[in-house]
Design an enzyme around this catalytic site. Structure first.
Site, PDB file in Angstrom:
ATOM      1  N   ASP A 210       0.220  -7.340 -10.534  1.00  0.00           N
ATOM      2  CA  ASP A 210       0.070  -6.372  -9.455  1.00  0.00           C
ATOM      3  C   ASP A 210      -0.959  -6.964  -8.495  1.00  0.00           C
ATOM      4  OD1 ASP A 210      -0.886  -4.392  -7.762  1.00  0.00           O
ATOM      5  OD2 ASP A 210      -0.832  -2.809  -9.276  1.00  0.00           O
ATOM      6  N   TYR A 235       0.100  -2.208   2.876  1.00  0.00           N
ATOM      7  CA  TYR A 235      -0.774  -1.397   3.737  1.00  0.00           C
ATOM      8  C   TYR A 235      -2.253  -1.682   3.589  1.00  0.00           C
ATOM      9  CZ  TYR A 235      -0.316   1.456  -0.549  1.00  0.00           C
ATOM     10  OH  TYR A 235      -0.248   1.878  -1.848  1.00  0.00           O
ATOM     11  N   LYS A 236      -2.634  -2.570   2.678  1.00  0.00           N
ATOM     12  CA  LYS A 236      -4.071  -2.848   2.507  1.00  0.00           C
ATOM     13  C   LYS A 236      -4.440  -4.037   3.405  1.00  0.00           C
ATOM     14  CE  LYS A 236      -3.947  -1.140  -2.256  1.00  0.00           C
ATOM     15  NZ  LYS A 236      -4.738   0.081  -2.162  1.00  0.00           N
TER      16      LYS A 236
HETATM   17  C1  LIG Z   1      -3.702  -1.831  -7.696  1.00  0.00           C
HETATM   18  C2  LIG Z   1      -2.738  -0.803  -7.207  1.00  0.00           C
HETATM   19  N1  LIG Z   1      -1.545  -0.708  -7.813  1.00  0.00           N
HETATM   20  C3  LIG Z   1      -0.644   0.216  -7.436  1.00  0.00           C
HETATM   21  C4  LIG Z   1      -0.908   1.084  -6.405  1.00  0.00           C
HETATM   22  C5  LIG Z   1       0.101   2.132  -6.044  1.00  0.00           C
HETATM   23  O1  LIG Z   1       0.660   1.905  -4.808  1.00  0.00           O
HETATM   24  P1  LIG Z   1       1.846   2.798  -4.225  1.00  0.00           P
HETATM   25  O2  LIG Z   1       1.300   4.164  -4.034  1.00  0.00           O
HETATM   26  O3  LIG Z   1       2.150   2.162  -2.917  1.00  0.00           O
HETATM   27  O4  LIG Z   1       2.967   2.756  -5.190  1.00  0.00           O
HETATM   28  C6  LIG Z   1      -2.132   0.993  -5.717  1.00  0.00           C
HETATM   29  C7  LIG Z   1      -2.442   1.898  -4.597  1.00  0.00           C
HETATM   30  O5  LIG Z   1      -3.482   1.886  -4.000  1.00  0.00           O
HETATM   31  C8  LIG Z   1      -3.074   0.024  -6.148  1.00  0.00           C
HETATM   32  O6  LIG Z   1      -4.267  -0.084  -5.558  1.00  0.00           O
END
Ligand SMILES: Cc1ncc(COP(=O)(O)O)c(C=O)c1O
Length: 426
Positions: A210, A235-236
């Site tokens: 991830d 989006y980050k």
């Molecule tokens: C490390 C990590 N994994 C997963 C997610 C989940 O992302 P999403 O809401 O776009 O599925 C986030 C969201 O901030 C995250 O920071």
């Protein structure tokens, strides 16, 4: 002179910064020191222009935009994948822009978690982002496995970091898959993805990462490291817009796998509109797409990725490390008992992502006091204020100013004016 007293030093760093001019290509909100680009990156002018162009094409072309827009919307997932591939050290056909982070996790784990005889377990970590844990538990249940037994969350020794050695110690022939964070969302620790991948493979374990907190901040070499798959959000650090399109990588070794969570957008593009019921998958990672591309949502990402294409991820990483080194040095000067700020992020560059975790027992209230002063961090319980100086738009002077605000909050006991509870969206 202590760095905290040396504003001129911060100004000089900006004057010497080869990326300083890029800030002009972003909408940095007036009166804000925006240090939350690791949660939601800012709008770039390139992204805005790309969205406006897409709206114009929709206005003029209607459905014709799928083939007649410039470039045609039909290939947008692949086009953006090509722009993201250099950020992860992959070939263009191994990366696609599609879906959302957790959805892509599901799509990939549905393909790559193949429990067999005693090889049933999934390894993740106790410091993972909650959505990943929910999704992995759900995937296990789909296979009628009990997450309490088969989802192994490697514990942290200190509540901040995860030791690679502890992950590796859990690798054995009962493990089918390891799904690990590249950079931990709270402490900002970066894991050694290369070492974890090679060791997992020695044990016959498939590895995915991830990369929500490393994409656009840190270079990756997925092909060289032989990572099996990865996913991330747009989006980050990529500045693709709130809830914007995400990305995924699949190593070309797996191009013979047919996704189990499949949909028509994963079809071979030449065959998709045959409308046949037999699925003919795209040759590359594009086959993990499920639904029609979100064209408007992807447009902002497309614009923002142009900036990365111009600058290159290595220059972004150099500046990001310089900014976080500087911030950590400023925090170190405030580590005395009167301020009690601790930088809970690794000092070692090889173990650091793009943000700094500032720990303080009063973290929740200090984060609110910072916001009241126009400094935008976020707060992650129990005690972490995350500060992310972003290479593309944060200046050294802003980092210096943020440190002054942190100091003043304690000097004036300002945080005590704010309620103890976290905000709904922290
Ligand atoms: C490390 C990590 N994994 C997963 C997610 C989940 O992302 P999403 O809401 O776009 O599925 C986030 C969201 O901030 C995250 O920071």
């Amino acid at each position: 002179m202590p760095l905290l007293d040396d504003e001129a030093y911060a100004r000089q760093r900006d004057a010497d910064d080869p990326l300083a001019a890029l800030r002009e290509r972003f909408y940095v909100p007036d009166g804000m020191i925006y240090l939350d680009g690791n949660s939601l990156g800012l709008l770039s002018r390139d992204g805005e222009a790309s969205v406006m162009r897409t709206l114009e094409q929709w206005k003029r072309l209607g459905v014709g935009g799928w083939s007649q827009a410039d470039p045609p919307w039909y290939y947008q997932g692949e086009d953006l994948g090509r722009l993201m591939a250099p950020l992860v050290g992959a070939a263009s056909e191994e990366v696609v822009a599609t879906g959302a982070t957790t959805v892509n996790l599901h799509a990939l784990v549905a393909t790559f978690y193949r429990p067999k005889r005693k090889r049933n377990r999934i390894i993740a970590t106790a410091l993972d982002f909650p959505s990943d844990v929910y999704a992995l538990a759900g995937q296990l249940e789909l296979h009628r496995r009990d997450p309490a037994v088969d989802l192994v969350l490697i514990p942290s020794r200190d509540g901040r970091m995860i030791e690679e050695a502890d992950i590796i110690a859990a690798f054995d022939d009962t493990v089918a898959l390891a799904l690990l964070p590249s950079v931990l969302y709270r402490s900002g620790q970066m894991l050694d993805m290369e070492r974890l991948t090679s060791t997992a493979h020695e044990h016959g374990i498939i590895v995915g990462f991830d990369c929500a907190h490393s994409i656009g901040a840190v270079p990756h070499s997925f092909d060289d490291w032989d990572v099996d798959f990865a996913f991330w959000c747009g989006y980050k650090y990529l500045n693709g817009g709130p809830g914007g399109v995400a990305g995924l990588y699949v190593n070309r070794r797996h191009f013979d796998c047919v996704p189990l969570l499949r949909g028509w957008w994963g079809s071979d593009k030449d065959r998709q509109f045959d409308m046949a019921h037999a699925f003919v998958p795209a040759t590359g990672a594009g086959r993990w797409q499920i639904s029609t591309t979100n064209v408007l949502g992807s447009a902002a990402l497309g614009g923002a990725l142009q900036i990365f294409a111009e600058v290159g991820i290595d220059a972004v990483r150099d500046k990001s490390l310089a900014l976080t080194d500087y911030l950590i040095a400023l925090l170190d000067e405030m580590a005395d008992p009167s301020y009690s700020y601790i930088a809970g992020t690794p000092r070692d560059h090889a173990r650091r992502g793009g943000h700094v975790a500032v720990e303080h027992v009063e973290g929740a209230r200090i984060a609110k006091a910072l916001k009241a002063r126009g400094v935008i961090p976020d707060f992650r319980p129990p005690n972490v204020i995350r500060l992310a100086p972003i290479a593309l738009y944060t200046s050294f002077h802003e980092v210096w100013q943020a440190a002054q605000h942190l100091k003043a909050i304690i000097d004036n006991a300002e945080h005590l004016r704010f309620p103890l509870e976290r905000d709904l969206i922290a």
